[in-house]
Design a protein around this motif. Sequence first.
Motif, short mmCIF file in Angstrom:
data_model
loop_
_atom_site.label_atom_id
_atom_site.label_comp_id
_atom_site.label_asym_id
_atom_site.label_seq_id
_atom_site.Cartn_x
_atom_site.Cartn_y
_atom_site.Cartn_z
N LEU A 162 20.47 106.76 36.15
CA LEU A 162 20.83 106.37 34.79
C LEU A 162 19.63 105.92 33.96
O LEU A 162 19.39 106.47 32.88
CB LEU A 162 21.91 105.29 34.80
CG LEU A 162 23.33 105.79 34.65
CD1 LEU A 162 24.30 104.63 34.60
CD2 LEU A 162 23.46 106.64 33.39
N PRO A 163 18.84 104.93 34.44
CA PRO A 163 17.72 104.49 33.62
C PRO A 163 16.76 105.62 33.33
O PRO A 163 16.19 105.73 32.24
CB PRO A 163 17.03 103.42 34.46
CG PRO A 163 17.96 103.07 35.54
CD PRO A 163 18.92 104.19 35.71
N SER A 164 16.59 106.51 34.33
CA SER A 164 15.63 107.57 34.15
C SER A 164 16.11 108.60 33.13
O SER A 164 15.30 109.24 32.45
CB SER A 164 15.35 108.17 35.52
OG SER A 164 14.99 109.47 35.46
N SER A 165 17.42 108.76 32.99
CA SER A 165 17.89 109.75 32.01
C SER A 165 18.30 109.13 30.68
O SER A 165 18.74 109.85 29.79
CB SER A 165 19.03 110.58 32.61
OG SER A 165 19.91 109.80 33.35
N VAL A 166 18.14 107.82 30.54
CA VAL A 166 18.50 107.17 29.28
C VAL A 166 17.84 107.80 28.04
O VAL A 166 18.52 108.05 27.05
CB VAL A 166 18.23 105.64 29.36
CG1 VAL A 166 17.85 105.06 28.04
CG2 VAL A 166 19.47 104.94 29.90
N PRO A 167 16.54 108.10 28.08
CA PRO A 167 15.95 108.71 26.88
C PRO A 167 16.63 110.03 26.50
O PRO A 167 16.91 110.28 25.33
CB PRO A 167 14.50 108.94 27.26
CG PRO A 167 14.23 107.95 28.33
CD PRO A 167 15.51 107.81 29.09
N LEU A 189 6.40 104.30 40.74
CA LEU A 189 7.09 103.08 40.33
C LEU A 189 8.15 103.48 39.32
O LEU A 189 7.99 104.46 38.60
CB LEU A 189 6.11 102.10 39.69
CG LEU A 189 4.99 101.62 40.60
CD1 LEU A 189 4.06 100.70 39.83
CD2 LEU A 189 5.54 100.90 41.80
N LEU A 190 9.23 102.69 39.25
CA LEU A 190 10.25 102.95 38.25
C LEU A 190 9.69 102.48 36.91
O LEU A 190 9.43 101.29 36.73
CB LEU A 190 11.54 102.19 38.61
CG LEU A 190 12.46 102.88 39.62
CD1 LEU A 190 11.73 103.30 40.87
CD2 LEU A 190 13.63 102.02 39.96
N PRO A 191 9.45 103.40 35.98
CA PRO A 191 8.69 103.03 34.77
C PRO A 191 9.42 102.04 33.87
O PRO A 191 8.79 101.43 33.02
CB PRO A 191 8.47 104.37 34.06
CG PRO A 191 9.43 105.31 34.65
CD PRO A 191 9.76 104.83 36.03
N TRP A 192 10.74 101.89 34.06
CA TRP A 192 11.48 100.98 33.18
C TRP A 192 11.54 99.57 33.76
O TRP A 192 12.13 98.69 33.16
CB TRP A 192 12.87 101.51 32.89
CG TRP A 192 13.62 101.88 34.14
CD1 TRP A 192 14.39 101.07 34.89
CD2 TRP A 192 13.63 103.15 34.79
NE1 TRP A 192 14.87 101.74 35.97
CE2 TRP A 192 14.43 103.03 35.94
CE3 TRP A 192 13.02 104.39 34.51
CZ2 TRP A 192 14.65 104.09 36.81
CZ3 TRP A 192 13.25 105.43 35.39
CH2 TRP A 192 14.05 105.28 36.51
N LEU A 193 10.97 99.38 34.95
CA LEU A 193 10.98 98.05 35.55
C LEU A 193 9.57 97.48 35.58
O LEU A 193 8.59 98.22 35.66
CB LEU A 193 11.51 98.12 36.99
CG LEU A 193 12.94 98.61 37.20
CD1 LEU A 193 13.27 98.59 38.69
CD2 LEU A 193 13.92 97.77 36.43
N HIS A 216 4.71 90.70 35.51
CA HIS A 216 5.82 91.02 34.62
C HIS A 216 5.44 92.09 33.60
O HIS A 216 5.97 92.16 32.50
CB HIS A 216 6.34 89.74 33.96
CG HIS A 216 6.81 88.77 35.00
ND1 HIS A 216 7.91 89.02 35.80
CD2 HIS A 216 6.29 87.60 35.45
CE1 HIS A 216 8.06 88.02 36.66
NE2 HIS A 216 7.09 87.16 36.47
N LYS A 217 4.50 92.93 34.00
CA LYS A 217 4.14 94.06 33.14
C LYS A 217 4.79 95.32 33.71
O LYS A 217 5.00 95.44 34.91
CB LYS A 217 2.63 94.22 33.11
CG LYS A 217 1.97 93.10 32.32
CD LYS A 217 0.65 93.56 31.76
CE LYS A 217 0.19 92.62 30.68
NZ LYS A 217 -1.17 92.22 30.83
N ARG A 218 5.04 96.24 32.80
CA ARG A 218 5.61 97.52 33.24
C ARG A 218 4.50 98.49 33.61
O ARG A 218 3.38 98.34 33.15
CB ARG A 218 6.44 98.11 32.10
CG ARG A 218 7.67 97.29 31.84
CD ARG A 218 8.59 98.03 30.94
NE ARG A 218 9.70 97.14 30.58
CZ ARG A 218 10.73 97.52 29.86
NH1 ARG A 218 10.80 98.75 29.44
NH2 ARG A 218 11.68 96.67 29.57
N PRO A 219 4.84 99.50 34.42
CA PRO A 219 3.81 100.45 34.84
C PRO A 219 3.02 101.05 33.68
O PRO A 219 1.82 101.29 33.82
CB PRO A 219 4.61 101.52 35.57
CG PRO A 219 5.79 100.80 36.10
CD PRO A 219 6.12 99.75 35.08
#
Lengths: 326, 306
Positions: A239-244, B88-92, B133-136
Motif C-alpha cells: 500500500l505505501p509503495s503504491s500510494v503515489p 529501505l522503505l522510502p516512506w519510513l 528520524h530522517k527518511r532514506p
Amino acid sequence: MSASPTVPHKMPRLELSTLLTKTLRAIVLPFFGAAIFLLLWEVTSSKIQTSLGQFPGPGQVVKQVHGLYLEFRDDQERAAAFYVRQDQRIADARAADPNYAPEYRTYAGKPTFVKQIFTSLKTVFTGFILASLIAIPLGIAIGLSANLYAAINPLIQLFKPISPLAWLPLVTIVVSAVYTNSDGIPKSYITSAITVMLCCLWPTLLNTAVGVTSVSTDLINVSRVLCLNWTQHVRSIVLPSSVPMIFAGLRLSLGIAWMVLIAAEMLAQNPGLGKFVWDEFQNGSSESLGRIMVAIFTIGVIGYLLDLLMLTLQRSVAWDKQAIVR
Amino acid sequence: MKTLLELTQVGIEFKTPKGSFKALENVNLKIGTGEFVSLIGHSGCGKSTVLNIVAGLLKATTGGVVLEGREVNEPGPERAVVFQNHSLLPWLTAYENVELAVRQIFRGKKTRAEMKDWIEHNLTLVHMDHAMHKRPGEISGGMKQRVGIARALAMEPKVLLLDEPFGALDALTRAHMQDSLMEIQSDLKNTVIMITHDVDEAVLLSDRIVMMTNGPAATIGEILTVDLPRPRDRLALADDSAYNHLRHEVLRFLYEKQRKVDDFTPRSSAAKPPAQIVEPKAESVHAGEADAAPQSVVEQPQEKVA
C-alpha cells in the motif's frame, strides 16, 4: 576595466534576471494570454448573431455574474424572511395553545446558481467516493494476483471507453425500478452519482493495479526475509509503495467525474450546474447565452480547483519528494 | 569450530525462453560460526545467486543448504540480508525501517521500551543515531547502507548475508563503511557471507575468500584463507607483503585463470578448462579449513604472516 570588479556584480544581477524571468512567467505572460483571449472573444462574439440575440461577449458575461449574484442574495433574503415568519407563527400558536406541536418546514425556493454549484459538488463527490471505494480494493486485488488481473482486464478494457450518456438511460431505469422511496434522496441525484461512478472508476482501478504490480522486488524480498504475513505485507509494503500511483489515479478519476457530472445532470435533471445549463438552453431568453457562459466558466474554475486539491493531496502523500508531480 | 552453514552440491537452473540455463553447479561450502566469508567473481558468475539460495529467496534445483542441521527452504530473519541498493522503505524513517524488522521479530519477546532501546542501540552501532528520524531520501548512499546494516543486525541473524553492500558507494565512503563493518564485526562476531567484486575489500574483511568461476554452470574455483591478524588496518596493510600476496592471489585467479571473455564475442570453450582443473583442488582446500579459520587467525603468529 579589470575582470575582478565585475565578478561580485555578476551574482546579484543573475538573481535579478531570474527573478524577472519568474515574474514574467508567473504574472505577465498569463496576463497577456488572458488579454488576447478576451480580445478575440469580444471580436468574434460581436460577429455571431443567434436566434437568442448576439453571442455574449466578456461584458455581457460579467453582467450575468452580477445578475446571478443578485438572484442569490434575494433568495437568501426571502429565505431569512420565511424563517422569521415561521418562527413568529409558531410562537403565536404556542401563546394561544401551550400544547401546540409545531411543524417546521424548510424554505423551498427555486434553486439558485450557488445552490446548484453545491448540489453538483455533492453529487460529484458521492460518485467519486463510491468509485474509489470500489476501485482501490479491486485494484489492489488485481495488482496482487496475475490470475485475477487476467480474468478482469478484458472487462475493464471493455467498460472503460463507455460514455456517460450511454450509461444514463440504463441507470435511470434501474434506479427507478429499485429505489422506490421517493421522499428520501432524490432519484436524479442517485442516477447522476451512479453514472459518475461508472465512468470515473477506471483510472483509479488501473493505476492502483499498476502501482501494486510495480512494487520494487527489493522491497518484496525485504518482506519475505522478515516473513511478513499477507496483511502485513499489503499494509506495510504494497500500500505505501503504491500510494503515489493510487493518488495519480484518483486525480484523473476526479477530473473525469467532474466532466461526466455535467452531462449526467443535464439528462437526469439533477438540480446542479448541468441542469442549470440545460434549463437556460430550454428557457431561451436573451440572457440565456450569457448565463450559460457563466456556468461554463464556473465549471472550469471548479474543475481546476478540484484538480489543485488533488494535486496538493498527491504531493502531500508522495514519499518520493524528488518526483515531479504536476 | 562448529560448522554453522553447509552448502552441498548446490546447483540451479533457470527456465528461459531459449531453454534452461544452468547458472550454478556443484557448489560445496562449509562455513563455521563467527566466520567472515567473501564470495568474489566476475559479474554474472552467480555470486548473488548463491547468496539468494542461502537467503531462501531462490530455490536450488539440486543440492541444498543446511543451517544448524535444518534445511533452508524459505527466507527468514535468521538469515538477514543487506541488499546492494539498501532496500529501505522510502516512506519510513531510518528508525521506522529498523522498527519494522524489530517489531516483526521480537513481537511478544520484548516490551515496547526494550524494542525502542534495541532499535536505538543498533542504529548507534552503525553511527546513525544522529539521523535516526530522517527518511532514506534525506540521507546519503552510505548512510542508507548503514541503516540497512542496522536493520539486518537488529534481527540478530545467525548468518548475515551482504550482497555487494558497498558496491554502489564511492571509494572513500566505501573505505569508511568497511572500517565500520570491521569494528562491528570485532564486537559482535557474526557469521557473515559477503558478495563483493572488490579485491581489496575481500582481503581486508574476510577470513576466507571464495573465488567463483565464470558462468554458465559456475562453481567454486578456489578458496583462499586470509590469515592476517585482526584488528586489520588498511594503511599498515598497504605495505604488508602477506596482504599483497593474498591480493595478488585473488587477482591472479580473476584475471588469469578466470579471465572474463568479452560478452560480444561468442564464448570460446578455451576459456573454460582452467576452471575444471582447479575445481577438485578447491574441494580439498575448503574441506580442511572450514573448521579452523577464524580462531587461528587471531592467534596467528606475526612472523608467519610477514
